[in-house]
Scaffold this active site. Structure first.
Site, mmCIF file in Angstrom:
data_model
loop_
_atom_site.group_PDB
_atom_site.id
_atom_site.type_symbol
_atom_site.label_atom_id
_atom_site.label_comp_id
_atom_site.label_asym_id
_atom_site.label_seq_id
_atom_site.Cartn_x
_atom_site.Cartn_y
_atom_site.Cartn_z
ATOM 1 N N ASP A 75 0.840 -1.204 0.000
ATOM 2 C CA ASP A 75 0.000 0.000 0.000
ATOM 3 C C ASP A 75 0.873 1.251 0.000
ATOM 4 O O ASP A 75 2.011 1.242 0.470
ATOM 5 C CB ASP A 75 -0.963 0.007 1.188
ATOM 6 C CG ASP A 75 -0.262 0.069 2.534
ATOM 7 O OD1 ASP A 75 0.740 -0.639 2.705
ATOM 8 O OD2 ASP A 75 -0.726 0.820 3.415
ATOM 9 N N GLU A 139 0.104 -0.880 5.858
ATOM 10 C CA GLU A 139 1.126 -0.278 6.705
ATOM 11 C C GLU A 139 0.971 1.234 6.777
ATOM 12 O O GLU A 139 1.248 1.855 7.809
ATOM 13 C CB GLU A 139 2.516 -0.650 6.183
ATOM 14 C CG GLU A 139 3.660 -0.357 7.152
ATOM 15 C CD GLU A 139 4.211 1.054 7.054
ATOM 16 O OE1 GLU A 139 4.971 1.456 7.948
ATOM 17 O OE2 GLU A 139 3.873 1.774 6.083
#
Length: 380
Positions: A75, A139
């Site tokens: 991400d 994250e």
């Protein structure tokens, strides 16, 4: 026999899969296919529901010891406004520079690890040890349904590694400068003090919560928390907000609140700091509310054989003696440290989260060589 994979091509391909946190999953599907072709057993492990649903991936090749794991995230943060000289999800390479959101944080590192694995497998088709990847899709977000959940699954399925390398961008300006061997803990606190509203001309009829809050904050910030420790800089308490919401000049407000953050070293725990703040707050405002959220405890991986292998790999490839450092913010290494030794080494992070995030192809090649040398020193 496995053919070595080109790191810049891999990184470009990963960037071309838009994956603003939480990653919708397409990036990990593509990554999983690549790893399957390299002989990895791939597990897609989504957790959470609705908008919180987070894709995660664990892949392992081999069953032997030692077991080296590479951890990271697919991400990325949003690309922001305009101004990109190349589209944020084009994965364009120009004049030896790869542009795109995630180039250095941290799709480039994921590509470097996969490329390094493919090179090692080309030389040694059946390594003595085993290799794995722990990849999350959140994250950059709340980090509730990512690495923490995958680690629980790994423990339940006997997949905890002997050593883990997180590919976060650790180098300030040049490759080989810094290996992160720990991180400070982080606690966010909101203190809410209630008083009694009244006219400023008649303070005896009111109870000013602002005065009580100022007293609390003054005591909390009066002295340094510590002077630092062997591996950590001094802990830092920072007041980040004081909120009253009072638009009148002649009214004593009924409530006042403050927010603060503490980045703390290994001399403290989140629980102990929470209790200290609560004790100080209630001394000045007995009925106040103290709400705390501990993002992570401090952790440290002390020098040992695995860390020495990483340090030597960095030195061999870059010619630099990397500094062993614990500065900066938090990362998913804080979760991994609860299960096994962990260190962080990745790309130069100067452009992460910025417009025109980028990394040089030369740095991608260097990082790939570092990971390749580490694999050769440990599992090959």
């Amino acid at each position: 026999m496995t053919s070595a994979l080109n790191v810049s091509a891999l990184a470009s391909d990963l960037i071309r899969h838009p994956s603003v946190s939480p990653d919708p999953g397409e990036t990990q599907i593509a990554l999983g296919a690549t790893l399957s072709a390299l002989g990895f057993e791939v597990f897609h492990l989504p957790y959470g529901e609705g908008e919180e649903r987070t894709p995660n991936l664990f892949a392992r090749r081999g069953k032997g010891k030692p077991h080296l794991c590479f951890a990271g995230h697919t991400d990325v943060v949003p690309p922001g406004g305009g101004g990109w000289q190349h589209g944020p999800f084009e994965g364009a390479v120009e004049d030896g520079v790869l542009y795109g959101r995630g180039a250095c944080d941290m799709k480039g590192a994921i590509a470097a690890f996969v490329s390094a694995v493919s090179t090692v497998l080309e030389k040694t088709p059946e390594p003595k040890g085993s290799i794995s990847l722990l990849i999350t899709g959140d994250e950059e977000g709340p980090a509730q349904f990512g690495t923490k959940k995958v680690l629980e699954w790994m423990q339940a399925h006997d997949q905890i590694p002997d050593f883990c390398v997180v590919g976060e961008p650790t180098n300030p300006a040049s490759m080989g400068e810094v290996i992160k061997i720990g991180r400070r803990g982080s606690i966010n606190v909101r203190i809410t003090v209630r008083g009694k509203q009244g006219h400023v001309a008649y303070p005896h009829r009111a109870d000013n919560p602002v005065h009580r809050l100022i007293a609390i904050l003054s005591e909390l910030t009066a002295e340094p928390l510590d002077q630092g420790s062997e591996w950590f800089e001094p802990s830092s308490l920072q007041v980040t907000s004081i909120d009253v919401g009072n638009t009148a000049t002649n009214v004593i407000p009924a409530e006042a609140a403050a927010r603060l953050n503490i980045r703390f070293n290994d001399l403290h725990s989140g629980k102990a700091l929470h209790e200290w703040i609560e004790t100080v707050s209630r001394k000045h405002a007995p009925d106040c509310d103290v709400d705390a959220r501990i993002s992570g405890e401090s952790f440290l991986t002390k020098p040992g054989p695995e860390l020495e292998a990483l340090r030597m790999a960095v030195r061999d490839v870059t010619g630099r003696e990397p500094k062993l450092d614990t500065g900066g913010g938090t990362s998913d290494a804080r979760f991994i440290a609860l299960y096994c030794p962990v260190a962080e080494f990745g790309l130069v992070g100067a452009s992460m989260h910025q417009i025109d995030e980028h990394v040089t192809v030369a740095d991608l090649d260097t990082l790939t060589c570092v990971y390749e040398r580490l694999l050769e020193r440990t599992v090959a």
